[in-house]
Each structure stands twice: as structure tokens, then as C-alpha cells.
Design a protein around this motif. Structure first.
Motif, short mmCIF file in Angstrom:
data_model
loop_
_atom_site.label_atom_id
_atom_site.label_comp_id
_atom_site.label_asym_id
_atom_site.label_seq_id
_atom_site.Cartn_x
_atom_site.Cartn_y
_atom_site.Cartn_z
N GLU A 1 0.83 -1.20 0.00
CA GLU A 1 0.00 0.00 0.00
C GLU A 1 0.87 1.26 0.00
O GLU A 1 0.51 2.28 -0.61
CB GLU A 1 -0.92 -0.01 1.23
N VAL A 2 2.00 1.21 0.70
CA VAL A 2 2.94 2.33 0.68
C VAL A 2 3.40 2.58 -0.76
O VAL A 2 3.45 3.73 -1.23
CB VAL A 2 4.14 2.06 1.60
N MET A 3 3.73 1.52 -1.47
CA MET A 3 4.17 1.67 -2.87
C MET A 3 3.04 2.20 -3.74
O MET A 3 3.26 3.00 -4.66
CB MET A 3 4.66 0.33 -3.40
N PHE A 4 1.81 1.77 -3.46
CA PHE A 4 0.65 2.22 -4.22
C PHE A 4 0.51 3.74 -4.12
O PHE A 4 0.40 4.44 -5.14
CB PHE A 4 -0.60 1.53 -3.68
N PHE A 5 0.54 4.26 -2.89
CA PHE A 5 0.40 5.71 -2.73
C PHE A 5 1.66 6.45 -3.16
O PHE A 5 1.59 7.59 -3.61
CB PHE A 5 0.04 6.04 -1.29
N ALA A 6 2.83 5.80 -3.03
CA ALA A 6 4.06 6.45 -3.48
C ALA A 6 4.01 6.73 -4.98
O ALA A 6 4.53 7.75 -5.45
CB ALA A 6 5.26 5.56 -3.16
N ALA A 7 3.36 5.84 -5.74
CA ALA A 7 3.23 6.06 -7.18
C ALA A 7 2.41 7.31 -7.47
O ALA A 7 2.77 8.12 -8.35
CB ALA A 7 2.59 4.84 -7.84
N PHE A 8 1.33 7.53 -6.71
CA PHE A 8 0.50 8.71 -6.93
C PHE A 8 1.18 9.98 -6.45
O PHE A 8 1.10 11.02 -7.11
CB PHE A 8 -0.85 8.54 -6.25
N THR B 1 -7.03 11.80 -3.15
CA THR B 1 -7.98 11.87 -2.03
C THR B 1 -9.05 10.79 -2.15
O THR B 1 -9.52 10.27 -1.13
CB THR B 1 -8.64 13.25 -1.97
N GLY B 2 -9.43 10.43 -3.37
CA GLY B 2 -10.44 9.40 -3.56
C GLY B 2 -9.97 8.04 -3.11
O GLY B 2 -10.68 7.31 -2.40
N PHE B 3 -8.76 7.65 -3.51
CA PHE B 3 -8.23 6.37 -3.08
C PHE B 3 -8.00 6.36 -1.57
O PHE B 3 -8.21 5.33 -0.91
CB PHE B 3 -6.93 6.04 -3.81
N HIS B 4 -7.59 7.49 -1.01
CA HIS B 4 -7.44 7.54 0.44
C HIS B 4 -8.79 7.38 1.13
O HIS B 4 -8.91 6.63 2.11
CB HIS B 4 -6.80 8.85 0.88
N GLY B 5 -9.82 8.06 0.62
CA GLY B 5 -11.15 7.90 1.20
C GLY B 5 -11.64 6.46 1.12
O GLY B 5 -12.29 5.95 2.05
N PHE B 6 -11.31 5.78 0.02
CA PHE B 6 -11.67 4.36 -0.11
C PHE B 6 -10.96 3.54 0.96
O PHE B 6 -11.56 2.64 1.57
CB PHE B 6 -11.28 3.88 -1.51
N PHE C 1 -1.54 3.66 9.29
CA PHE C 1 -1.04 3.91 7.94
C PHE C 1 -1.92 4.92 7.22
O PHE C 1 -1.43 5.86 6.56
CB PHE C 1 -0.98 2.59 7.17
N VAL C 2 -3.23 4.77 7.33
CA VAL C 2 -4.17 5.70 6.71
C VAL C 2 -3.97 7.11 7.26
O VAL C 2 -4.03 8.10 6.52
CB VAL C 2 -5.61 5.20 6.93
N ASP C 3 -3.72 7.21 8.57
CA ASP C 3 -3.46 8.52 9.19
C ASP C 3 -2.24 9.19 8.56
O ASP C 3 -2.27 10.38 8.22
CB ASP C 3 -3.22 8.36 10.69
N VAL C 4 -1.16 8.43 8.43
CA VAL C 4 0.08 8.99 7.92
C VAL C 4 -0.09 9.44 6.47
O VAL C 4 0.38 10.52 6.07
CB VAL C 4 1.23 7.97 8.03
N VAL C 5 -0.78 8.64 5.67
CA VAL C 5 -1.01 9.02 4.27
C VAL C 5 -1.81 10.32 4.19
O VAL C 5 -1.51 11.19 3.36
CB VAL C 5 -1.74 7.90 3.51
N TRP C 6 -2.79 10.47 5.07
CA TRP C 6 -3.59 11.70 5.04
C TRP C 6 -2.75 12.93 5.35
O TRP C 6 -2.95 13.99 4.77
CB TRP C 6 -4.77 11.62 5.99
#
Length: 289
Positions: free
Chosen positions: A90-97, A231-236, A274-279
Motif C-alpha cells: 500500500e505504501v508503494m501504491f500511494f508512493a506512485a500517486f 484523495t479518492g483512493f485515500h477515502g476508499f 497507515f491511513v493517518d500517515v497518508v492523510w
């Protein structure tokens, strides 16, 4: 099953093939919908229901096996490593965005504005001489239409406070479980779940406001697409994490956890942090800067 002297081998299960079939139906239906096939939505829904059924059946089986004492310490370690690698993916997923956002802001937009004496920047000013390389941008020739950027100090700041508070409540719940205070554990879970749904509700309102009053949509140039993708993927993920915690709450009410055996809760808590940190990254780099 597990044994004290041998390596754990899972028994034969029907769930992986069922999950594969469900994902194939879902993605095939999505592809068919994109090309205008009327059968696409049907197969998407069928695939989604198949995947959800697989998850309920497989997770329920694992829960029952754990409650019946069929897992030893090695299996517990495998569960922990599995969750660690899942979060790493998941870290790699958001790192790409985040990487795409960095590339657009730091390289693509300046090039479109004519920066650089060689390569792309040497020619773009001939195509779009009046383009101003500023962020947020609606693209050359205003291809993204007119829109207002999302300000950070309204709902986004409130949602940041909500999500950070939820990180504190899930930690408080963990402390309660470690000292076998089931009341504190349950109250902390309920508070975290409520804050998670509140976050999602505010984000849905933010999206409605963006579409109806600000002109900010997925088609609003690169700013709109990166804003809604991140923001959409994070909300998901927040939604999935809230459901995860809700299942843990139902199990807690049935007395499934104690101070020594509660990995399911720990996995949910890891995911939530993890979700907190991404936000926090989203708030800084998407809303604020």
C-alpha cells in the motif's frame, strides 16, 4: 494444520479460486462497461458480490480456526508478516500517486511553460506562448476549464483533526485491551469507527461542493485528476479501514480478544495508523502546498 515440530502447511481451500473468479468477473465487467456494453454493470456487481462472499467465508474460516487453537506461534508470525507486506504494498501504491504529483508539479508544468533550453521546454512556448506555469493549473489553452482550487483550512483541516483524533482513540482502545479493560477497548473502537465514518461523510460533502460549486472535477486538468485520484483512493482506504474496525468491534463484543491474543485488532490498528500517515502527506502536498 499447524504442529510444534513441522512447517505449517495450509489445508486445501476453495476460497482462492472463488476470489479469482470474482475478480475476473468484476474487472471484465468494468472493461465491458467502458466500451459501452450493457452487460458490463451486471458482471461488475456479480463479481463484487462474489469477492465479498469469498472474503466473508475465508475470514470466517480463519477466525474459527484461530478460536479453536489450530494456529501455533509460527502461524501467528506468518499473519504478522503478511500484514506487514500488505501495508508495504500500500505504501508503494500511494508512493506512485505522490510521485506522479511531484513529477507534474516539478517537471511537466515548468516544461509546458517553456522552461529549459533543450528538450521539451525548448518548443512548448511555440505551442502555448501564453501558458503560465503555475500550480494549480487547468492546462494549456485552459483545457481543464475554469475551477477553484480546494482551500486547506476548511473541511480538509477539520478532517485532519478528525483522523488524527481517531488515531488517538484506536491507541486508547489498544491500551484498554492490553490491560484487559474490555469497556475501554470497546469504547475506543466505537469512537474510532464513528470518527472514520464522520471523515468519509465530510469528504463526500467536500466532493459534492467541488463538483457543484467550484467546477473542480476529475476533468479539471491535471490538478483535478491528481486531486481526486489521491484523495479518492485515500477515502476508499478509510472506508475499508472503518469496516475492518467494525468487524473487530463485533468480535470484541463476542469476547474474541484478550491481552495475549488479539492480532486481528493489531492488524486493523496498523492499517488505521497507515491511513493517518497518508492523510498527513495528502493534506500537506495536495491541499496546503
Amino acid at each position: 494444520m499447524a504442529s510444534a515440530s513441522g512447517y505449517y502447511l495450509p489445508h486445501q481451500a476453495r476460497w482462492p479460486i472463488i476470489g479469482s473468479i470474482g475478480l475476473t468477473l468484476f474487472l471484465g465487467g468494468f472493461g465491458a462497461m467502458l466500451i459501452g456494453s450493457g452487460a458490463g454493470p451486471f458482471f461488475m456487481v456479480l463479481g463484487l458480490l462474489t469477492v465479498l462472499g469469498m472474503m466473508a467465508g475465508w475470514f470466517g474460516e480463519v477466525i474459527n480456526e484461530g478460536l479453536n487453537g489450530l494456529y501455533d506461534a509460527q502461524v501467528e508470525r506468518s499473519f504478522r508478516w503478511g500484514m506487514i507486506w500488505f501495508i508495504a504494498s500500500e505504501v508503494m501504491f500511494f508512493a506512485a500517486f505522490f510521485g506522479s504529483l511531484f513529477y507534474v508539479r516539478m517537471y511537466a508544468v515548468p516544461w509546458l511553460g517553456g522552461e529549459g533550453t533543450t528538450g521539451v521546454g525548448a518548443f512548448t512556448h511555440l505551442l502555448w506562448p501564453d501558458y503560465a506555469p503555475e500550480w494549480p493549473t487547468n492546462g494549456p489553452a485552459h483545457i481543464g476549464g475554469e475551477f477553484e482550487p480546494m482551500e486547506p483550512w476548511g473541511l480538509p483541516a477539520l478532517n485532519t483533526l478528525i483522523l488524527l483524533s481517531s488515531g488517538a482513540t484506536v491507541t486508547w482502545a489498544h491500551w484498554g485491551l492490553l490491560k484487559n479493560d474490555r469497556s475501554q477497548f470497546v469504547k475506543g473502537l466505537i469512537a474510532t469507527i464513528a470518527l472514520g465514518f464522520l471523515f468519509v461523510g465530510f469528504q463526500a460533502y467536500e466532493y459534492y461542493h467541488a463538483y457543484t460549486e467550484m467546477g473542480l472535477t476529475l476533468g479539471a486538468g491535471i490538478y483535478g485528476s491528481t486531486f481526486f485520484m489521491l484523495t479518492g483512493f485515500h477515502g476508499f482506504h478509510v472506508t475499508i479501514g472503518t469496516i475492518f474496525l467494525a468487524v473487530v468491534l463485533l468480535r470484541a463484543l463476542r469476547g474474541h480478544f484478550d491481552a495475549e491474543h488479539h492480532f486481528a485488532f493489531e492488524a486493523a490498528a496498523w492499517y488505521w495508523h497507515f491511513v493517518d500517515v497518508v492523510w498527513l502527506g495528502l493534506f500537506i502536498f495536495v491541499y496546503w502546498l
